[in-house]
Design a protein around this motif. Structure first.
Motif, short mmCIF file in Angstrom:
data_model
loop_
_atom_site.label_atom_id
_atom_site.label_comp_id
_atom_site.label_asym_id
_atom_site.label_seq_id
_atom_site.Cartn_x
_atom_site.Cartn_y
_atom_site.Cartn_z
N PHE B 6 0.84 -1.21 0.00
CA PHE B 6 0.00 0.00 0.00
C PHE B 6 0.87 1.25 0.00
O PHE B 6 0.60 2.19 -0.76
CB PHE B 6 -0.94 0.00 1.21
CG PHE B 6 -1.60 1.31 1.44
CD1 PHE B 6 -2.65 1.73 0.63
CD2 PHE B 6 -1.17 2.17 2.45
CE1 PHE B 6 -3.25 2.96 0.82
CE2 PHE B 6 -1.76 3.40 2.65
CZ PHE B 6 -2.81 3.80 1.84
N GLY B 127 -13.62 -5.44 -5.00
CA GLY B 127 -12.55 -6.41 -4.86
C GLY B 127 -12.50 -7.40 -6.02
O GLY B 127 -11.43 -7.71 -6.55
N ALA B 130 -11.11 -5.64 -8.97
CA ALA B 130 -9.66 -5.42 -8.84
C ALA B 130 -8.89 -6.69 -9.19
O ALA B 130 -7.89 -6.65 -9.91
CB ALA B 130 -9.33 -4.96 -7.42
N SER B 164 -6.70 -0.67 -6.04
CA SER B 164 -6.39 -1.99 -5.44
C SER B 164 -5.55 -2.81 -6.41
O SER B 164 -4.63 -3.53 -5.99
CB SER B 164 -7.68 -2.74 -5.12
OG SER B 164 -8.44 -2.01 -4.17
N THR B 167 -2.02 -1.53 -6.38
CA THR B 167 -1.38 -1.97 -5.13
C THR B 167 -0.91 -3.41 -5.28
O THR B 167 0.19 -3.77 -4.84
CB THR B 167 -2.37 -1.84 -3.96
OG1 THR B 167 -2.93 -0.53 -3.99
CG2 THR B 167 -1.69 -2.06 -2.63
N PHE B 174 -2.33 -9.83 -4.98
CA PHE B 174 -3.52 -9.20 -4.42
C PHE B 174 -3.70 -9.61 -2.97
O PHE B 174 -3.78 -10.80 -2.67
CB PHE B 174 -4.76 -9.58 -5.24
CG PHE B 174 -5.99 -8.82 -4.82
CD1 PHE B 174 -6.27 -7.58 -5.37
CD2 PHE B 174 -6.85 -9.33 -3.87
CE1 PHE B 174 -7.37 -6.87 -4.98
CE2 PHE B 174 -7.97 -8.63 -3.48
CZ PHE B 174 -8.23 -7.39 -4.03
N GLU B 176 -6.08 -8.52 0.44
CA GLU B 176 -7.20 -7.69 0.91
C GLU B 176 -6.76 -6.61 1.90
O GLU B 176 -7.21 -5.46 1.79
CB GLU B 176 -8.29 -8.56 1.54
CG GLU B 176 -9.13 -9.34 0.56
CD GLU B 176 -8.53 -10.69 0.23
OE1 GLU B 176 -7.49 -11.02 0.84
OE2 GLU B 176 -9.09 -11.40 -0.62
N ALA B 179 -5.60 -3.58 0.09
CA ALA B 179 -6.69 -2.88 -0.60
C ALA B 179 -7.54 -2.09 0.40
O ALA B 179 -8.05 -1.01 0.09
CB ALA B 179 -7.56 -3.88 -1.36
N TRP B 182 -6.90 1.83 1.45
CA TRP B 182 -7.33 3.02 0.71
C TRP B 182 -8.48 3.73 1.41
O TRP B 182 -8.64 4.94 1.25
CB TRP B 182 -7.71 2.65 -0.73
CG TRP B 182 -6.49 2.29 -1.53
CD1 TRP B 182 -6.09 1.03 -1.86
CD2 TRP B 182 -5.49 3.18 -2.02
NE1 TRP B 182 -4.90 1.08 -2.54
CE2 TRP B 182 -4.50 2.39 -2.66
CE3 TRP B 182 -5.31 4.56 -1.99
CZ2 TRP B 182 -3.37 2.93 -3.26
CZ3 TRP B 182 -4.18 5.11 -2.59
CH2 TRP B 182 -3.23 4.30 -3.22
N GLY B 230 -13.08 -0.76 2.72
CA GLY B 230 -13.12 -1.13 1.31
C GLY B 230 -14.25 -0.50 0.54
O GLY B 230 -14.44 -0.81 -0.64
#
Lengths: 141, 433
Positions: B6, B127, B130, B164, B167, B174, B176, B179, B182, B230
């Motif tokens: 991040f 999600g 993303a 996401s 990131t 990936f 969570e 994400a 943010w 999220g």
């Protein structure tokens, strides 16, 4: 600044901080209890809670049998099937997950059929594997 | 690792946006607000860069992303300052209220990062998109266009899933928790916007500190209690908050650019943000006209070009791939007005707002009485009118539709309501126009 306004503005700050402390306590308490508590409604599902872990276990087991990019119909239990389907689609991003009921019987439009907490006796499906919490079928061509 | 990913994406945004500060900050802005403007500008630049890569047929990979970012940084850093900075005095130093606000944002960040307050739409919208974008190396329009994917709202703007995705690309996978971060970032942007609004409105030191802390704590309390980790609504709140200081000051080149940036951020976040962007642009153009009796090309470009680019990219994707859902269109049904008011009343009892929802809903109309606060109030009130229009026209059951999203839509208006409300309290005599 007038005194009443100052008191009001200060009170607002105190109130908001107290609200934050209360909400933080309410959110953290179920996680710290033994065993951890969670809301069971699918709308309230969170990671690292039993319903999601059960679904993840089924999907991870199925994933080993599914070629990347294959189209999979997901047949969830009858309670909140759409939300369960969306979780399954999220947890299987390398595959094209479809809600089984959307197909209206057109089984041939998908490659695989994944059933959660049930078995299928549809003659157009061929069992691939019995999985923890469900079963995976291949669509006969 | 998720925090590092991040932070790497955040640094990328800050680098992309820093060059734009020549246009966005005139000299009177605090360091926090300047940082907020730079990050928001970087986010919008990143969004447009990703769109350009997609149009050029280049996949979103670490190499192409960094090359495009380096090019953007070079371009923005080489451009000259268009006009001299405004002579506004520097802002007051950060004090106890800012420390409390920072603690509130940090607390919210911990809950989000631990995945304890996952917002369902992260699974159902942002999600999943993303993850698909990371795998496809761009916006996966084919996936979005599949008929069964109407549930993931394929027609929404993609700024949040793109963040996401970037990131994940920068961080090598990936995750969570990365994400989720943010959301507190956007809360931080909204907080610096509220603080700067209070400064721009001439609030006393105590009001600035108390107001900053109140907003951050109230929004974080709602975010934790309503499980908003999220959610895209944080970007909407940040957009209005970053625009608020400009709406409280006489129009200047840098405030034009701030409005353009905030409008672009809102337009990239959600469909509702396109309405917010239109309102912000219209409000600033009207203020410019009333102030100067003319609107030059430079002014028009500063206010309108950033949101126009974001909206054009969004429209291009939706129209080309047939992503718009039929439920988005319709005429309002007057017969739904009374049920809507009942649904609003019921929804106000929902959500852990602790009364701040009443502030978000009730204060903006009152602020219309103040000439100084009217532009900000008008944008907030008209945004609320837009939400009501959607509720009146969408073919969905109000008793389900309103409670499921109205409590969090009020988050969008909270920065304007709190900053404006506190400034109104400060006025020694009513300033009625």
């Amino acid at each position: 600044m007038r005194r009443p306004a100052r008191i009001l503005v200060g009170g607002l700050a105190v109130w908001s901080v107290a609200a934050l402390a209360w909400e933080s306590y309410r959110a953290a308490r179920p996680r710290w209890s033994d065993p951890p508590q969670f809301r069971r409604g699918v709308w309230a599902w969170q990671f690292r809670t039993p319903p999601v872990e059960n679904l993840e276990r089924l999907l991870r087991a199925a994933e080993g049998h599914l070629p990347v990019g294959s189209r999979v119909a997901f047949e969830p239990p009858s309670i909140s099937p759409e939300l369960r389907f969306l979780w399954a689609a999220y947890l299987l991003p390398r595959h094209d997950v479809v809600l089984a009921s959307d197909l209206a019987g057109r089984v041939e439009t998908v490659d695989y059929w994944l059933v959660q907490r049930a078995r299928s006796d549809d003659a157009r499906l061929e069992l691939v594997a019995e999985l923890p919490g469900g079963a995976l079928y291949r669509v006969r061509r | 690792m998720s925090v590092v990913a991040f932070l790497a994406a955040l640094v990328l945004c800050a680098l992309l946006g820093r060059g734009w500060l020549r246009w966005l900050a005139g000299g009177g802005e605090g360091r926090g607000f300047r940082a907020g403007l730079a990050i928001a500008a970087g986010i919008v630049t990143l969004h447009l860069t990703l769109t350009a890569l997609q149009l050029a047929g280049l996949p979103w990979r670490r190499g192409s992303l960094l090359a495009a970012a380096a090019l953007c940084v070079l371009l923005t850093w080489r451009l000259p300052r268009p006009l001299p900075p405004s002579p506004a005095a520097g802002p007051p130093a950060l004090e106890w209220g800012s420390a409390l606000a920072a603690a509130a944002v940090l607390g919210f960040a911990v809950f989000a990062w631990r995945l304890w307050i996952l917002f369902p739409d992260f699974i159902y919208h942002w999600g999943i998109k993303a993850q698909k974008f990371v795998l496809a190396g761009g916006v996966d329009h084919d996936y979005l266009a599949r008929p069964w994917n109407w549930r993931i709202h394929p027609d929404y703007p993609n700024l949040l899933p793109e963040l996401s995705a970037v990131t994940a690309i920068v961080g090598g996978g990936f995750r969570e928790p990365a994400a989720m971060l943010w959301s507190p970032l956007f809360l931080a942007l909204a907080t610096v916007g509220v603080r700067q609004s209070l400064i721009a409105g001439g609030a006393a030191r105590f009001t600035i500190e108390a107001g900053t802390a109140s907003f951050a704590a109230a929004a974080a309390a709602f975010g934790i209690g309503y499980r908003m980790g999220g959610a895209a609504d944080w970007a909407m709140a940040a957009a209005l908050a970053l625009a608020a200081p400009a709406l409280l000051r006489p129009p200047r080149p840098e405030t034009d650019a701030q409005i353009g940036l905030a409008a672009a951020l809102g337009a990239g976040a959600k469909i509702e943000g396109v309405a917010l962007a239109s309102l912000l642009v219209a409000a600033q153009l009207l203020r410019r006209w009333l102030h100067d009796r003319r609107i030059g090309a430079r002014t028009l470009a500063a206010i309108g070009l950033p949101p126009a680019l974001v909206i054009a990219a969004w429209l291009w994707g939706c129209l080309r791939h047939g992503l718009f859902l039929p439920t988005n269109a319709g005429l309002p049904s007057p017969g739904r007005a009374l049920p809507l008011l009942r649904a609003y009343a019921d929804a106000l009892l929902l959500g852990p707002w602790h009364g701040f929802d009443l502030v978000a809903l009730g204060v903006p109309p009152l602020l219309l009485l103040s000439r100084r606060l009217r532009p900000l109030a008008a944008v907030a009130v008209l945004q609320l009118v837009f939400y009501s229009y959607v509720y009146l026209s969408a073919p969905l059951a109000l008793e389900v539709f309103v409670p499921s999203n109205f409590p969090r839509l009020l988050l969008h208006l909270l920065p304007a309501a709190m900053a404006g409300g506190l400034l109104a309290l400060e006025q020694r005599r009513p300033e009625l126009a």
